[in-house]
Enzyme design. Structure first.
Site, PDB file in Angstrom:
ATOM      1  N   ARG A  64      30.882  40.691  40.756  1.00 18.74           N
ATOM      2  CA  ARG A  64      31.633  41.928  41.008  1.00 18.74           C
ATOM      3  C   ARG A  64      32.855  42.069  40.112  1.00 18.74           C
ATOM      4  O   ARG A  64      33.323  43.188  39.878  1.00 18.74           O
ATOM      5  CB  ARG A  64      31.982  42.039  42.489  1.00 18.74           C
ATOM      6  CG  ARG A  64      30.729  42.293  43.344  1.00 18.74           C
ATOM      7  CD  ARG A  64      31.086  42.676  44.754  1.00 18.74           C
ATOM      8  NE  ARG A  64      31.714  41.605  45.480  1.00 18.74           N
ATOM      9  CZ  ARG A  64      31.086  40.699  46.229  1.00 18.74           C
ATOM     10  NH1 ARG A  64      29.784  40.740  46.340  1.00 18.74           N
ATOM     11  NH2 ARG A  64      31.739  39.765  46.867  1.00 18.74           N
ATOM     12  N   GLU A 101      33.589  25.880  50.932  1.00 20.50           N
ATOM     13  CA  GLU A 101      33.730  25.428  52.322  1.00 20.50           C
ATOM     14  C   GLU A 101      32.915  24.141  52.520  1.00 20.50           C
ATOM     15  O   GLU A 101      33.371  23.186  53.135  1.00 20.50           O
ATOM     16  CB  GLU A 101      33.227  26.543  53.240  1.00 20.50           C
ATOM     17  CG  GLU A 101      33.722  26.420  54.643  1.00 20.50           C
ATOM     18  CD  GLU A 101      33.295  27.613  55.489  1.00 20.50           C
ATOM     19  OE1 GLU A 101      32.811  28.614  54.928  1.00 20.50           O
ATOM     20  OE2 GLU A 101      33.443  27.525  56.717  1.00 20.50           O
TER      21      GLU A 101
HETATM   22  P1  AMP Z   1      37.835  33.567  47.494  1.00 21.57           P
HETATM   23  O1  AMP Z   1      37.422  32.520  46.486  1.00 21.57           O
HETATM   24  O2  AMP Z   1      37.824  33.064  48.892  1.00 21.57           O
HETATM   25  O3  AMP Z   1      39.136  34.246  47.123  1.00 21.57           O
HETATM   26  O4  AMP Z   1      36.701  34.664  47.486  1.00 21.57           O
HETATM   27  C1  AMP Z   1      36.629  35.489  46.443  1.00 21.57           C
HETATM   28  C2  AMP Z   1      35.252  35.956  46.133  1.00 21.57           C
HETATM   29  O5  AMP Z   1      34.395  36.102  47.259  1.00 21.57           O
HETATM   30  C3  AMP Z   1      35.437  37.284  45.522  1.00 21.57           C
HETATM   31  O6  AMP Z   1      34.802  37.224  44.270  1.00 21.57           O
HETATM   32  C4  AMP Z   1      34.809  38.259  46.466  1.00 21.57           C
HETATM   33  O7  AMP Z   1      33.863  38.984  45.728  1.00 21.57           O
HETATM   34  C5  AMP Z   1      34.155  37.450  47.561  1.00 21.57           C
HETATM   35  N1  AMP Z   1      34.708  37.689  48.909  1.00 21.57           N
HETATM   36  C6  AMP Z   1      35.358  36.796  49.669  1.00 21.57           C
HETATM   37  N2  AMP Z   1      35.684  37.298  50.863  1.00 21.57           N
HETATM   38  C7  AMP Z   1      35.258  38.564  50.858  1.00 21.57           C
HETATM   39  C8  AMP Z   1      35.317  39.645  51.821  1.00 21.57           C
HETATM   40  N3  AMP Z   1      35.865  39.517  53.035  1.00 21.57           N
HETATM   41  N4  AMP Z   1      34.778  40.821  51.468  1.00 21.57           N
HETATM   42  C9  AMP Z   1      34.219  40.987  50.260  1.00 21.57           C
HETATM   43  N5  AMP Z   1      34.118  40.016  49.333  1.00 21.57           N
HETATM   44  C10 AMP Z   1      34.637  38.825  49.616  1.00 21.57           C
END
Ligand code: AMP
Length: 176
Positions: A64, A101
């Site tokens: 994305r 995780e």
């Molecule tokens: P993080 O590494 O936890 O910051 O997660 C980031 C990635 O996971 C991003 O590239 C988002 O596309 C996806 N992501 C994580 N949580 C969500 C959420 N609640 N809604 C949409 N996409 C998410």
């Protein structure tokens, strides 16, 4: 004739409860992508923030991040560098491991894509826990490039990603 009201991109983000697993409220950007004025408004606002800042390259992780990174790169006259999951890039790569995780994952970038003297902007759709962007940051920094900022369309501030990226500049269009 009165000018039409500016589009509020927040109106084009759809909440999907319990996706991809129970307890996660997924921020679905596909309504925004499908609405030209909203999609354009998101790129307009990113352009306003980063045009004229001397950015050479926008780098983004699949998938994305590509959607916002590529049009923004064209708008501000920067190149675009894809950061990808293992085994997808055809040339020599450098890699960054990061914790999930459960277990680890890895991101890769072409070894000649970034380097000293390059001003880089990282972009993704959502800042959640920050794990993905921290890995991208570490990857960019390991090349010796100059990381200008990390930009997001959506920031889920309650998940604490922003402090993990400090002291890097963090910018987001919408914060929840
Ligand atoms: P993080 O590494 O936890 O910051 O997660 C980031 C990635 O996971 C991003 O590239 C988002 O596309 C996806 N992501 C994580 N949580 C969500 C959420 N609640 N809604 C949409 N996409 C998410």
């Amino acid at each position: 004739m009165a000018a039409s009201a500016p589009v509020d991109i927040r109106d084009w983000i759809r909440d999907i409860p319990d996706f991809p697993k129970p307890g996660i409220l997924f921020k679905d950007i596909t309504p925004l992508l499908g609405h030209p004025e909203a999609f354009q408004a998101s790129i307009d606002r990113l352009e306003a923030e980063y045009a004229g800042k001397g950015i050479d390259v926008i780098a983004a992780a699949e998938a994305r991040g590509f959607i916002f990174g590529a049009p923004l790169a064209l708008r501000i006259g920067a190149g675009f560098v894809p950061i990808r999951k293992p085994g997808k890039l055809p040339y020599a790569t450098i890699a960054q491991e990061y914790a999930l995780e459960y277990g680890n994952d890895r991101l890769e970038v072409h070894s000649d894509a970034l380097g000293p003297g390059k001003k880089v902007l990282l972009i993704d759709d959502v800042l959640a826990t920050g794990g993905t962007m921290c890995a991208c940051r570490d990857l960019v920094k390991s090349t010796g490039a100059d990381l200008v900022a990390c930009a997001f369309v959506i920031e889920l501030s309650f998940l604490g990603g922003r402090p993990k990226l400090e002291p890097c500049d963090v910018f987001s269009l919408i914060t929840y």
